[in-house]
Write a protein that holds these residues in place. Structure first.
Motif, PDB file in Angstrom:
ATOM      1  N   TYR A 231      43.341 107.850  37.313  1.00  0.00           N
ATOM      2  CA  TYR A 231      42.319 108.278  36.351  1.00  0.00           C
ATOM      3  C   TYR A 231      41.472 107.091  35.902  1.00  0.00           C
ATOM      4  CZ  TYR A 231      40.270 109.911  31.972  1.00  0.00           C
ATOM      5  OH  TYR A 231      39.390 110.219  30.952  1.00  0.00           O
ATOM      6  N   ASN A 232      42.116 105.978  35.573  1.00  0.00           N
ATOM      7  CA  ASN A 232      41.382 104.800  35.106  1.00  0.00           C
ATOM      8  C   ASN A 232      40.474 104.234  36.196  1.00  0.00           C
ATOM      9  OD1 ASN A 232      42.577 104.937  32.585  1.00  0.00           O
ATOM     10  ND2 ASN A 232      44.204 103.495  33.097  1.00  0.00           N
ATOM     11  N   ARG A 233      40.977 104.254  37.409  1.00  0.00           N
ATOM     12  CA  ARG A 233      40.162 103.743  38.520  1.00  0.00           C
ATOM     13  C   ARG A 233      38.950 104.631  38.768  1.00  0.00           C
ATOM     14  NH1 ARG A 233      45.485 102.571  42.127  1.00  0.00           N
ATOM     15  NH2 ARG A 233      45.950 100.476  41.345  1.00  0.00           N
ATOM     16  N   LEU A 234      39.160 105.940  38.693  1.00  0.00           N
ATOM     17  CA  LEU A 234      38.050 106.858  38.891  1.00  0.00           C
ATOM     18  C   LEU A 234      37.051 106.748  37.745  1.00  0.00           C
ATOM     19  CD1 LEU A 234      37.234 108.982  40.977  1.00  0.00           C
ATOM     20  CD2 LEU A 234      38.393 110.707  39.602  1.00  0.00           C
ATOM     21  N   LYS A 235      37.562 106.627  36.550  1.00  0.00           N
ATOM     22  CA  LYS A 235      36.701 106.494  35.371  1.00  0.00           C
ATOM     23  C   LYS A 235      35.850 105.239  35.444  1.00  0.00           C
ATOM     24  CE  LYS A 235      36.965 106.178  30.312  1.00  0.00           C
ATOM     25  NZ  LYS A 235      37.886 106.108  29.148  1.00  0.00           N
ATOM     26  N   SER A 236      36.378 104.189  36.050  1.00  0.00           N
ATOM     27  CA  SER A 236      35.652 102.923  36.115  1.00  0.00           C
ATOM     28  C   SER A 236      34.380 103.022  36.947  1.00  0.00           C
ATOM     29  CB  SER A 236      36.549 101.812  36.677  1.00  0.00           C
ATOM     30  OG  SER A 236      36.783 101.993  38.061  1.00  0.00           O
ATOM     31  N   ARG A 237      34.238 104.079  37.737  1.00  0.00           N
ATOM     32  CA  ARG A 237      32.990 104.287  38.480  1.00  0.00           C
ATOM     33  C   ARG A 237      31.836 104.605  37.537  1.00  0.00           C
ATOM     34  NH1 ARG A 237      34.774 108.305  43.469  1.00  0.00           N
ATOM     35  NH2 ARG A 237      36.554 107.091  44.209  1.00  0.00           N
ATOM     36  N   TYR A 238      32.169 105.204  36.406  1.00  0.00           N
ATOM     37  CA  TYR A 238      31.136 105.685  35.489  1.00  0.00           C
ATOM     38  C   TYR A 238      31.155 104.947  34.151  1.00  0.00           C
ATOM     39  CZ  TYR A 238      31.422 109.207  39.064  1.00  0.00           C
ATOM     40  OH  TYR A 238      31.454 109.831  40.288  1.00  0.00           O
ATOM     41  N   VAL A 239      32.306 104.451  33.766  1.00  0.00           N
ATOM     42  CA  VAL A 239      32.420 103.618  32.569  1.00  0.00           C
ATOM     43  C   VAL A 239      32.897 102.266  33.068  1.00  0.00           C
ATOM     44  CG1 VAL A 239      33.527 103.331  30.324  1.00  0.00           C
ATOM     45  CG2 VAL A 239      33.020 105.624  31.183  1.00  0.00           C
ATOM     46  N   LYS A 240      31.958 101.356  33.273  1.00  0.00           N
ATOM     47  CA  LYS A 240      32.230 100.140  34.026  1.00  0.00           C
ATOM     48  C   LYS A 240      33.093  99.159  33.241  1.00  0.00           C
ATOM     49  CE  LYS A 240      29.802 101.675  37.431  1.00  0.00           C
ATOM     50  NZ  LYS A 240      30.500 102.234  38.584  1.00  0.00           N
ATOM     51  N   LYS A 241      34.317  98.968  33.746  1.00  0.00           N
ATOM     52  CA  LYS A 241      35.209  97.960  33.190  1.00  0.00           C
ATOM     53  C   LYS A 241      35.780  97.071  34.295  1.00  0.00           C
ATOM     54  CE  LYS A 241      36.696 100.483  29.071  1.00  0.00           C
ATOM     55  NZ  LYS A 241      37.862 101.025  28.328  1.00  0.00           N
ATOM     56  N   SER A 242      35.690  97.544  35.500  1.00  0.00           N
ATOM     57  CA  SER A 242      36.200  96.770  36.620  1.00  0.00           C
ATOM     58  C   SER A 242      35.284  96.966  37.820  1.00  0.00           C
ATOM     59  CB  SER A 242      37.625  97.212  36.974  1.00  0.00           C
ATOM     60  OG  SER A 242      37.627  98.558  37.391  1.00  0.00           O
ATOM     61  N   ASP A 243      35.519  96.208  38.855  1.00  0.00           N
ATOM     62  CA  ASP A 243      34.703  96.272  40.064  1.00  0.00           C
ATOM     63  C   ASP A 243      34.786  97.674  40.672  1.00  0.00           C
ATOM     64  OD1 ASP A 243      33.704  96.047  42.704  1.00  0.00           O
ATOM     65  OD2 ASP A 243      34.111  93.899  42.691  1.00  0.00           O
ATOM     66  N   PRO A 244      33.650  98.376  40.793  1.00  0.00           N
ATOM     67  CA  PRO A 244      33.695  99.754  41.306  1.00  0.00           C
ATOM     68  C   PRO A 244      34.139  99.848  42.763  1.00  0.00           C
ATOM     69  CG  PRO A 244      31.430  98.992  41.097  1.00  0.00           C
ATOM     70  CD  PRO A 244      32.294  97.964  40.418  1.00  0.00           C
ATOM     71  N   TYR A 245      33.981  98.752  43.533  1.00  0.00           N
ATOM     72  CA  TYR A 245      34.407  98.785  44.931  1.00  0.00           C
ATOM     73  C   TYR A 245      35.928  98.922  45.031  1.00  0.00           C
ATOM     74  CZ  TYR A 245      29.657  97.311  45.999  1.00  0.00           C
ATOM     75  OH  TYR A 245      28.292  97.252  46.101  1.00  0.00           O
ATOM     76  N   TYR A 246      36.642  98.256  44.145  1.00  0.00           N
ATOM     77  CA  TYR A 246      38.099  98.397  44.120  1.00  0.00           C
ATOM     78  C   TYR A 246      38.490  99.802  43.657  1.00  0.00           C
ATOM     79  CZ  TYR A 246      38.698  93.388  44.894  1.00  0.00           C
ATOM     80  OH  TYR A 246      38.693  92.130  45.442  1.00  0.00           O
ATOM     81  N   ALA A 247      37.712 100.367  42.734  1.00  0.00           N
ATOM     82  CA  ALA A 247      37.999 101.717  42.252  1.00  0.00           C
ATOM     83  C   ALA A 247      37.882 102.734  43.382  1.00  0.00           C
ATOM     84  CB  ALA A 247      37.047 102.088  41.120  1.00  0.00           C
ATOM     85  N   VAL A 248      36.907 102.552  44.255  1.00  0.00           N
ATOM     86  CA  VAL A 248      36.729 103.458  45.388  1.00  0.00           C
ATOM     87  C   VAL A 248      37.959 103.436  46.286  1.00  0.00           C
ATOM     88  CG1 VAL A 248      35.426 103.845  47.525  1.00  0.00           C
ATOM     89  CG2 VAL A 248      34.209 103.406  45.386  1.00  0.00           C
ATOM     90  N   LEU A 249      38.522 102.248  46.481  1.00  0.00           N
ATOM     91  CA  LEU A 249      39.713 102.113  47.327  1.00  0.00           C
ATOM     92  C   LEU A 249      41.008 102.377  46.574  1.00  0.00           C
ATOM     93  CD1 LEU A 249      38.869  99.021  49.573  1.00  0.00           C
ATOM     94  CD2 LEU A 249      38.553 101.444  50.060  1.00  0.00           C
TER      95      LEU A 249
END
Length: 255
Positions: A177-195
């Motif tokens: 959930y946190n990784r997916l959320k980071s795509r829209y609420v930027k707290k971490s690198d979105p490229y890592y969130a995609v993976l």
């Protein structure tokens, strides 16, 4: 959407019960009656007495669930913003590639869900009962819920509560959930969130995750499963996104 004409034409019988059936009934002007969940899960498409194939019934349920849940969560903070409406419309056009009549039907479901006495939780539970073994479809639903909730630049507390409720019902982990959320609420690198991994992951962990995701979202595999046609477009876009993210990280790390 071949099923849409059957419904509008009134040729549908058994199809969709529960909370989603109530919303669909109001939207389409037909009565929907309950059907055993395991009947949705048959792998071989075909006629089942409802006038819809198994794939068409799954498509109907996803379609109704998506716009019902979006209606509830958009209204959760008391008003539906223009940005949220635009995000829903982009989902219709870009992800699902709906034609104009289908978009009007989706809007009708959305409006009926907003005023319905049925709950967001009920919609989520019925959706999950059918798609619990299809993780890519679960992720698509979580993705669009987050996308629309964050469209106005902020996820309110009440929207966050509904999102977390959905993630619990879907058995979607807090980490995912946190990784997916980071795509829209930027707290971490979105490229890592995609993976679906964090910036501290080793090169081998990233490679392993990449191989897993490429296998899961390969468009040919989606088609082979007999899933509704809308998911092929989603899988193709997701497949491209995964490849681009991996290449970006690989170049930065130099492996």
């Amino acid at each position: 959407m071949s099923w849409l004409g059957k419904i509008v034409g009134g040729t549908i019988g058994l199809a969709l019960g529960g909370p989603l059936g109530a919303v669909a009934g109001a939207a389409f002007g037909h009565a929907f009656v309950d059907k055993r969940e395991d009947e949705y899960l048959r792998s071989i498409p075909g006629s089942n007495g409802s006038g819809l194939s198994s794939n068409e019934e799954a498509q109907l349920l996803f379609f109704t669930a998506a716009f019902s849940m979006l209606g509830k969560i958009s209204k959760a903070d008391g008003r539906i913003s223009e940005e949220e409406i635009k995000a829903v419309e982009r989902f219709m056009i870009n992800d699902l590639q709906l034609d104009q009549p289908s978009r009007e039907t989706a809007k009708n479901i959305f409006r009926n869900a907003v005023t319905s006495s049925q709950t967001f939780e009920g919609f989520a539970e019925q959706f999950y009962s059918v798609f619990k073994y299809q993780s890519n479809i679960i992720e698509l639903m979580m993705d669009v819920l987050l996308r629309v909730s964050s469209a106005d630049g902020n996820i309110s507390d009440v929207e966050e509560q509904m999102l977390l409720l959905a993630s619990r019902i879907f058995n979607f982990s807090q980490l995912d959930y946190n990784r997916l959320k980071s795509r829209y609420v930027k707290k971490s690198d979105p490229y890592y969130a995609v993976l679906q991994c964090d910036e501290n992951a080793s090169n081998e962990e990233i490679k392993k995750k990449y191989r897993t995701l490429v296998q899961e979202y390969h468009p040919d595999k989606i088609q082979a499963k007999g899933l509704p046609e809308e998911f092929v477009k989603f899988a193709t876009d997701k497949f491209t996104e995964i490849q681009a993210a991996y290449e970006h990280i690989r170049k930065i790390r130099g492996f």
